[in-house]
Design a protein around this motif. Structure first.
Motif, PDB file in Angstrom:
ATOM      1  N   GLY A   1       0.819  -1.204   0.000  1.00  0.00           N
ATOM      2  CA  GLY A   1       0.000   0.000   0.000  1.00  0.00           C
ATOM      3  C   GLY A   1       0.853   1.254   0.000  1.00  0.00           C
ATOM      4  N   MET A   2       1.884   1.273   0.827  1.00  0.00           N
ATOM      5  CA  MET A   2       2.740   2.454   0.904  1.00  0.00           C
ATOM      6  C   MET A   2       3.537   2.663  -0.380  1.00  0.00           C
ATOM      7  SD  MET A   2       3.247   4.975   2.898  1.00  0.00           S
ATOM      8  CE  MET A   2       2.821   4.511   4.578  1.00  0.00           C
ATOM      9  N   ARG A   3       3.798   1.601  -1.135  1.00  0.00           N
ATOM     10  CA  ARG A   3       4.489   1.755  -2.413  1.00  0.00           C
ATOM     11  C   ARG A   3       3.739   2.718  -3.341  1.00  0.00           C
ATOM     12  NH1 ARG A   3       8.439  -0.946  -0.827  1.00  0.00           N
ATOM     13  NH2 ARG A   3       9.229  -2.794  -1.915  1.00  0.00           N
ATOM     14  N   MET A   4       2.429   2.798  -3.168  1.00  0.00           N
ATOM     15  CA  MET A   4       1.604   3.619  -4.056  1.00  0.00           C
ATOM     16  C   MET A   4       1.454   5.059  -3.580  1.00  0.00           C
ATOM     17  SD  MET A   4      -1.394   0.881  -5.094  1.00  0.00           S
ATOM     18  CE  MET A   4      -2.087   0.752  -3.447  1.00  0.00           C
ATOM     19  N   SER A   5       2.143   5.430  -2.508  1.00  0.00           N
ATOM     20  CA  SER A   5       1.930   6.742  -1.893  1.00  0.00           C
ATOM     21  C   SER A   5       2.258   7.900  -2.824  1.00  0.00           C
ATOM     22  CB  SER A   5       2.756   6.858  -0.606  1.00  0.00           C
ATOM     23  OG  SER A   5       4.144   6.766  -0.883  1.00  0.00           O
ATOM     24  N   LYS A   6       3.168   7.682  -3.758  1.00  0.00           N
ATOM     25  CA  LYS A   6       3.570   8.758  -4.664  1.00  0.00           C
ATOM     26  C   LYS A   6       2.636   8.878  -5.864  1.00  0.00           C
ATOM     27  CE  LYS A   6       7.754   8.365  -6.498  1.00  0.00           C
ATOM     28  NZ  LYS A   6       9.235   8.481  -6.607  1.00  0.00           N
ATOM     29  N   VAL A   7       2.084   7.753  -6.301  1.00  0.00           N
ATOM     30  CA  VAL A   7       1.290   7.742  -7.531  1.00  0.00           C
ATOM     31  C   VAL A   7      -0.217   7.708  -7.269  1.00  0.00           C
ATOM     32  CG1 VAL A   7       1.299   5.224  -7.827  1.00  0.00           C
ATOM     33  CG2 VAL A   7       1.157   6.699  -9.821  1.00  0.00           C
ATOM     34  N   ASP A   8      -0.630   7.165  -6.119  1.00  0.00           N
ATOM     35  CA  ASP A   8      -2.058   7.070  -5.805  1.00  0.00           C
ATOM     36  C   ASP A   8      -2.240   7.124  -4.286  1.00  0.00           C
ATOM     37  OD1 ASP A   8      -4.766   6.556  -5.626  1.00  0.00           O
ATOM     38  OD2 ASP A   8      -4.740   4.844  -6.995  1.00  0.00           O
ATOM     39  N   PRO A   9      -2.118   8.317  -3.689  1.00  0.00           N
ATOM     40  CA  PRO A   9      -2.175   8.445  -2.228  1.00  0.00           C
ATOM     41  C   PRO A   9      -3.473   7.926  -1.622  1.00  0.00           C
ATOM     42  CG  PRO A   9      -1.375  10.478  -3.228  1.00  0.00           C
ATOM     43  CD  PRO A   9      -1.852   9.619  -4.350  1.00  0.00           C
ATOM     44  N   ALA A  10      -4.591   8.094  -2.317  1.00  0.00           N
ATOM     45  CA  ALA A  10      -5.876   7.643  -1.774  1.00  0.00           C
ATOM     46  C   ALA A  10      -5.911   6.123  -1.638  1.00  0.00           C
ATOM     47  CB  ALA A  10      -7.021   8.124  -2.660  1.00  0.00           C
ATOM     48  N   ALA A  11      -5.480   5.423  -2.679  1.00  0.00           N
ATOM     49  CA  ALA A  11      -5.435   3.961  -2.616  1.00  0.00           C
ATOM     50  C   ALA A  11      -4.414   3.500  -1.580  1.00  0.00           C
ATOM     51  CB  ALA A  11      -5.091   3.383  -3.983  1.00  0.00           C
ATOM     52  N   ALA A  12      -3.283   4.205  -1.509  1.00  0.00           N
ATOM     53  CA  ALA A  12      -2.267   3.862  -0.514  1.00  0.00           C
ATOM     54  C   ALA A  12      -2.857   3.948   0.888  1.00  0.00           C
ATOM     55  CB  ALA A  12      -1.073   4.802  -0.647  1.00  0.00           C
ATOM     56  N   GLN A  13      -3.564   5.012   1.169  1.00  0.00           N
ATOM     57  CA  GLN A  13      -4.173   5.179   2.492  1.00  0.00           C
ATOM     58  C   GLN A  13      -5.167   4.063   2.792  1.00  0.00           C
ATOM     59  OE1 GLN A  13      -6.049   8.993   3.145  1.00  0.00           O
ATOM     60  NE2 GLN A  13      -6.927   8.386   5.104  1.00  0.00           N
ATOM     61  N   THR A  14      -6.004   3.734   1.822  1.00  0.00           N
ATOM     62  CA  THR A  14      -7.012   2.682   2.018  1.00  0.00           C
ATOM     63  C   THR A  14      -6.367   1.366   2.413  1.00  0.00           C
ATOM     64  OG1 THR A  14      -8.582   3.701   0.486  1.00  0.00           O
ATOM     65  CG2 THR A  14      -8.811   1.339   0.875  1.00  0.00           C
ATOM     66  N   TRP A  15      -5.329   0.970   1.683  1.00  0.00           N
ATOM     67  CA  TRP A  15      -4.722  -0.331   1.930  1.00  0.00           C
ATOM     68  C   TRP A  15      -3.858  -0.336   3.184  1.00  0.00           C
ATOM     69  CZ3 TRP A  15      -6.481  -4.616   0.117  1.00  0.00           C
ATOM     70  CH2 TRP A  15      -7.169  -4.634  -1.110  1.00  0.00           C
ATOM     71  N   VAL A  16      -3.168   0.758   3.461  1.00  0.00           N
ATOM     72  CA  VAL A  16      -2.363   0.824   4.689  1.00  0.00           C
ATOM     73  C   VAL A  16      -3.270   0.774   5.908  1.00  0.00           C
ATOM     74  CG1 VAL A  16      -0.816   2.274   6.054  1.00  0.00           C
ATOM     75  CG2 VAL A  16      -0.389   1.970   3.610  1.00  0.00           C
ATOM     76  N   GLU A  17      -4.377   1.474   5.861  1.00  0.00           N
ATOM     77  CA  GLU A  17      -5.315   1.441   6.980  1.00  0.00           C
ATOM     78  C   GLU A  17      -5.929   0.048   7.143  1.00  0.00           C
ATOM     79  OE1 GLU A  17      -6.724   6.149   7.109  1.00  0.00           O
ATOM     80  OE2 GLU A  17      -8.099   4.631   6.298  1.00  0.00           O
ATOM     81  N   LYS A  18      -6.240  -0.608   6.039  1.00  0.00           N
ATOM     82  CA  LYS A  18      -6.778  -1.967   6.107  1.00  0.00           C
ATOM     83  C   LYS A  18      -5.750  -2.923   6.724  1.00  0.00           C
ATOM     84  CE  LYS A  18      -9.329  -3.792   2.733  1.00  0.00           C
ATOM     85  NZ  LYS A  18     -10.518  -4.432   3.381  1.00  0.00           N
ATOM     86  N   GLY A  19      -4.497  -2.789   6.317  1.00  0.00           N
ATOM     87  CA  GLY A  19      -3.456  -3.636   6.873  1.00  0.00           C
ATOM     88  C   GLY A  19      -3.283  -3.403   8.366  1.00  0.00           C
ATOM     89  N   ALA A  20      -3.292  -2.147   8.787  1.00  0.00           N
ATOM     90  CA  ALA A  20      -3.142  -1.828  10.207  1.00  0.00           C
ATOM     91  C   ALA A  20      -4.294  -2.403  11.021  1.00  0.00           C
ATOM     92  CB  ALA A  20      -3.051  -0.321  10.396  1.00  0.00           C
ATOM     93  N   ALA A  21      -5.497  -2.326  10.481  1.00  0.00           N
ATOM     94  CA  ALA A  21      -6.673  -2.854  11.179  1.00  0.00           C
ATOM     95  C   ALA A  21      -6.651  -4.375  11.242  1.00  0.00           C
ATOM     96  CB  ALA A  21      -7.943  -2.379  10.484  1.00  0.00           C
TER      97      ALA A  21
END
Length: 520
Positions: free
Chosen positions: A223-243
């Motif tokens: 998820g964090m790999r996408m932080s530069k190109v798609d911050p919204a998707a990065a946030q969604t997946w990082v939050e899902k992983g944390a949860a």
């Protein structure tokens, strides 16, 4: 020959008897019982083999040596070399070296894991083995796509199963979407009431709780790999992983422990190159980089005592270590870049620091795959960005730095960083939101030492630490640190249609072409 002999005997039997028994025995007589099939192969073997191959234990193309060490360790300025064929130090192009992960990864790592999934997907007695296999496939494919960008994915590994020897190159965004979905589905499907995988799993010996944590931690990485190109998707997946629940201490770290007495197929591949069979350290092929040593010294990092020693004297005193600057050679007095002309040259090349073999280059050492320290540092970045990952950036940063220091004992029991040393370091270098992204990702750079695949990928994604490129006369990639590795030249002929489609979509097959998530 056995089948022919059996037919000869049958021909001497009366026709009626032959006709009544032929259909019953025909399939048996015409089956090669010496061939491995999905029915005769033990699925767990494929998992074991795929995991071992993922750590670099392949005898043929030395992808760990060529990509992880010769290119990435030097480009990322944690190691240094004056030897010409250690191409990464000056970013010189060697197609065979840079393509070796692709060349080896598909017929070994990918093949075994795809075979496993094919054998277990529809068989309910292998539910956990199948889903552990799915997570392993993500580990394998995410490294391949991170190194090369567009790669065969949906059709990868189907040469033996379906006869497809010219797979398409999938779009990297689509690859990432599928890998993330696979992690989510596999983690949810792991069931302690189903099959026990056991010791054939070299990473966790079948511990499903840890596999679930690994899946969600890997989800955070992707998820964090996408932080530069798609911050919204990065946030969604990082939050899902944390949860979902991530690695919670260094005992959850994913790694493979090697057998030092088993020969090439079982020894630690990095160690075999740096200190064993090829002895890159002993032969003076590689030293510790000035960038890395200076970082440790300037921050009074307690890890340096375990990383470094002076090659000639074996002095391990942190203050006495001297890192070799990248970008120099040993081409003699007429070379402006001869190491003897480097600023502050110590008078003898063997007075530069090398990696301690006794800690980090043991044949029975570990190969790290994903760690609690890395996960916590990525969560710190998520918190810094205002995402809901549980806890503050400072808390996750503290956890990450602490874990990165404490995990050294997994390489050698003597490499102990005390609580007091960790506390002293964090007090001297407190987390500061104003420079948070730099702090976090520079610590990630240090925490991922030896896993230079990951160091390279996170550096491209985060743009930290701020490495100063080497400028060198000749083949030097224009004085720019490469952004990807190169496809094998054989793909241009053996799989030309799909190779050319990838080049058209992604860009020229060179070091400067950026992968999807690394777009500026």
């Amino acid at each position: 020959m056995k089948a022919i002999k059996k037919y000869s005997i049958l021909l001497a039997i009366p026709a009626l008897t032959f006709m009544s028994s032929c259909t019953k025995k025909f399939e048996d007589l015409n089956t090669d019982k010496n061939s491995a099939t999905s029915e005769t192969t033990v699925p767990l073997y494929n998992l074991t083999r795929a995991q071992l191959e993922f750590t670099g234990n392949n005898d043929y193309s030395f992808e760990t040596w060529r990509v992880n060490i010769i290119y990435l360790s030097l480009m990322m300025q944690q190691m240094s070399s004056t030897v010409g064929w250690y191409s990464g130090d000056k970013y010189s192009r060697n197609d065979g070296f840079s393509a070796s992960l692709f060349t080896v990864g598909y017929p070994s790592q990918v093949k075994y894991i795809v075979d496993l999934l094919n054998q277990t997907k529809t068989n309910p007695i292998y539910q956990n083995l199948y889903n552990i296999g799915r997570i392993n496939r993500v580990l394998i494919m995410h490294r391949l796509t991170d190194m090369y960008g567009m790669v065969p994915y949906t059709q990868a590994g189907l040469g033996y199963i379906g006869g497809n020897t010219t797979p398409i190159y999938d779009d990297q965004k689509a690859i990432y979407t599928d890998m993330l979905n696979e992690l989510d589905a596999a983690a949810k499907a792991l069931d302690p009431n189903k099959d026990a995988v056991g010791k054939g799993d070299l990473i966790y010996q079948g511990d499903l709780t840890k596999w679930k944590k690994l899946a969600y931690s890997l989800m955070i990485r992707l998820g964090m790999r996408m932080s530069k190109v798609d911050p919204a998707a990065a946030q969604t997946w990082v939050e899902k992983g944390a949860a979902g629940g991530t690695l919670s201490n260094i005992n959850d770290n994913a790694y493979v422990s090697h057998v030092g007495s088993g020969g090439r197929p079982t020894v630690n591949r990095i160690s075999n190159i740096l200190s064993g069979e090829w002895d890159g350290i002993g032969k003076g092929n590689v030293y510790l980089s000035k960038t890395f040593v200076d970082f440790m010294q300037s921050n009074q990092d307690p890890r340096l005592q375990y990383y470094a020693e002076i090659k000639k004297t074996q002095d391990r005193t942190p203050a006495n270590q001297i890192g070799m600057p990248n970008g120099y050679d040993e081409n003699g007095a007429n070379s402006p870049t001869d190491i003897h002309k480097a600023p502050n040259f110590p008078g003898d090349i063997t007075l530069y620091s090398v990696l301690r073999k006794d800690i980090f280059a043991k044949l029975d050492g570990i190969t790290s795959i994903l760690t609690y320290a890395q996960t916590e540092l990525l969560l710190a970045e998520g918190a810094q960005r205002g995402w809901n990952v549980g806890g503050t950036a400072q808390q996750h940063y503290t956890n990450g730095v602490t874990a990165a220091m404490k995990q050294l004992v997994q390489y050698d029991a003597s490499a102990v960083i005390t609580d007091a040393q960790v506390s002293q370091y964090l007090t001297a270098h407190p987390y500061a939101a104003a420079t948070g992204l730099d702090q976090i990702n520079t610590q990630y750079w240090a925490a991922s030492f030896l896993d230079w695949y990951e160091v390279f990928s996170n550096w491209r994604r985060a743009d930290y630490p701020k490495l100063v490129p080497v400028v060198y006369t000749g083949d030097n990639n224009g004085g720019q640190i490469p952004r990807r590795m190169l496809y094998p030249a054989t793909e241009a002929s053996a799989n030309s249609k799909n190779y050319n489609a990838a080049i058209t979509a992604q860009g020229t097959n060179n070091f400067g072409t950026r992968v999807w998530w690394d777009k500026q």
